[in-house]
Enzyme design. Structure first.
Site, mmCIF file in Angstrom:
data_model
loop_
_atom_site.group_PDB
_atom_site.id
_atom_site.type_symbol
_atom_site.label_atom_id
_atom_site.label_comp_id
_atom_site.label_asym_id
_atom_site.label_seq_id
_atom_site.Cartn_x
_atom_site.Cartn_y
_atom_site.Cartn_z
ATOM 1 N N CYS A 26 -13.735 -21.052 26.209
ATOM 2 C CA CYS A 26 -12.958 -20.184 25.327
ATOM 3 C C CYS A 26 -11.778 -20.915 24.698
ATOM 4 O O CYS A 26 -11.331 -21.966 25.178
ATOM 5 C CB CYS A 26 -12.510 -18.928 26.069
ATOM 6 S SG CYS A 26 -11.068 -19.153 27.114
ATOM 7 N N SER A 67 -9.874 -20.766 38.227
ATOM 8 C CA SER A 67 -10.625 -21.904 37.709
ATOM 9 C C SER A 67 -9.869 -22.617 36.603
ATOM 10 O O SER A 67 -9.703 -23.835 36.610
ATOM 11 C CB SER A 67 -11.992 -21.437 37.189
ATOM 12 O OG SER A 67 -12.684 -22.495 36.560
ATOM 13 N N ASN A 68 -9.369 -21.852 35.620
ATOM 14 C CA ASN A 68 -8.719 -22.507 34.485
ATOM 15 C C ASN A 68 -7.432 -23.210 34.900
ATOM 16 O O ASN A 68 -7.079 -24.252 34.337
ATOM 17 C CB ASN A 68 -8.487 -21.504 33.342
ATOM 18 C CG ASN A 68 -7.346 -20.553 33.600
ATOM 19 O OD1 ASN A 68 -6.200 -20.861 33.303
ATOM 20 N ND2 ASN A 68 -7.644 -19.386 34.154
ATOM 21 N N HIS A 79 -18.644 -18.799 41.527
ATOM 22 C CA HIS A 79 -17.547 -18.181 40.778
ATOM 23 C C HIS A 79 -18.031 -16.837 40.231
ATOM 24 O O HIS A 79 -19.168 -16.728 39.773
ATOM 25 C CB HIS A 79 -17.119 -19.098 39.631
ATOM 26 C CG HIS A 79 -15.867 -18.640 38.932
ATOM 27 N ND1 HIS A 79 -15.881 -17.649 37.969
ATOM 28 C CD2 HIS A 79 -14.573 -19.022 39.054
ATOM 29 C CE1 HIS A 79 -14.643 -17.454 37.529
ATOM 30 N NE2 HIS A 79 -13.830 -18.272 38.167
ATOM 31 N N GLU A 133 -17.576 -15.257 37.486
ATOM 32 C CA GLU A 133 -18.091 -15.279 36.113
ATOM 33 C C GLU A 133 -19.509 -15.837 36.064
ATOM 34 O O GLU A 133 -20.368 -15.322 35.348
ATOM 35 C CB GLU A 133 -17.174 -16.103 35.206
ATOM 36 C CG GLU A 133 -17.645 -16.098 33.758
ATOM 37 C CD GLU A 133 -16.824 -16.993 32.839
ATOM 38 O OE1 GLU A 133 -17.395 -17.534 31.870
ATOM 39 O OE2 GLU A 133 -15.615 -17.152 33.095
#
Length: 306
Positions: free
Chosen positions: A194, A223-224, A124, A126
């Site tokens: 987060c 992803s989220n 990913h 990030e």
């Protein structure tokens, strides 16, 4: 058929900031403005920005020397930053401030001589950006079964950071196993997952318990958004991730009395409106917005100096 809307849902502060940075760069510097990787993971956002003159690339070498270049909300490694300088690019950093906070912890742990565990999904953007923040031992973990095979320099000097968009439930299980393996592990004062991820997963958890079917609006590489679908499925409620209303299969609605709808942190609200309209055209009636956590976080858009 009743429709329930999760609250909160959709854009988070980091996504709003990143998109605003691209818009302001286009206004200030005029197209084309180049963006390394997708600014956020949503096909509709990317297409809208592309039509305005943003050019999305996967490699810095694709960008003409001297061109304005934006780093996505997911962040990039130090090596990418250095390479951009070598190529003479005028860079603007749209990294989410909460991701930057993870980067700072990563750097600090390495400066103290720790092996750092990066909990997240291999490959990913990030995670790759976080791993590239400091030189030294870095280990990416996705699931508890990987923990027994870990080899670290000093078990007493191990710390971790996490991807900001992970499943809260899955991460809790992994951290539980890590604490058994490394009793002295250095943990962040507050979770790296987060606020937006946590709030949206909590809302979908409540939503899934109240409906027969859950639709999550979001792109397949988000992803989220994928985590939201998984949260609903863990509550034993059928759930589907859809990029737009056109992906709804009418057969999903057979025998369904209540449909729950949410959206990932990179999905614009107009897509939710279109899903509601589609469902109402296919027999849905009242729309009920559920109560949920109020979000008042906003991130300032920096003064753009590319």
């Amino acid at each position: 058929m009743e429709l329930l809307l999760a609250n909160p849902r959709g854009f988070c502060a980091g996504v709003n900031r990143a998109i605003a940075i691209v818009h302001q760069a286009l206004e200030r510097y005029q197209p084309p403005v180049y963006v390394l990787h997708e600014i956020v993971h949503n096909t509709h956002v990317i297409e809208e920005l592309r039509q305005r003159g943003a050019v999305f690339v996967e490699e810095l070498e694709e960008i003409p020397r001297g061109a304005v270049t934006i780093f996505s909300a997911h962040g990039v490694s130090r090596a990418i930053e250095e390479r951009a300088k070598e190529l003479g690019l005028r860079t603007i950093d749209a990294t989410c401030p909460l991701v930057s906070k993870v980067h700072r912890r990563m750097i600090r742990l390495h400066s103290l001589g720790y092996d750092v565990l990066v909990i997240g999904h291999k490959g990913h953007p990030e995670v790759e950006g976080t791993c590239g923040q400091a030189e030294g031992p870095v280990h990416v973990l996705s699931q508890p079964v990987e923990i027994p095979g870990l080899r670290v320099t000093d078990p007493a000097k191990v710390g971790y950071v996490t991807q900001t968009t992970l499943s809260v439930d899955d991460t809790a299980e992994l951290l539980k196993a890590l604490r058994v393996r490394f009793p002295l592990i250095s943990e962040p004062e507050r979770t790296d997952i987060c606020y937006a991820t946590t709030n949206r997963q909590g809302a979908v958890r409540q939503l899934a318990d109240a409906v027969d079917l859950v639709l999550i609006v979001g792109s397949k590489n988000s992803s989220n958004s994928n985590r939201l679908r998984e949260v609903a499925e863990l509550r034993q409620t059928p759930a589907y991730l859809i990029d737009h209303a056109g992906e709804i299969d009418p057969q999903w609605l057979a025998g369904v009395n209540r449909v729950g709808i949410s959206a990932g942190a990179s999905a614009p609200e107009h897509l939710v409106v279109e899903v509601v309209a589609w469902l109402q055209q296919h027999g849905a009636g009242e729309v009920v917005e559920m109560a949920g956590e109020e979000e008042h976080i906003n991130f300032l858009v920096p003064d753009l100096q590319a």
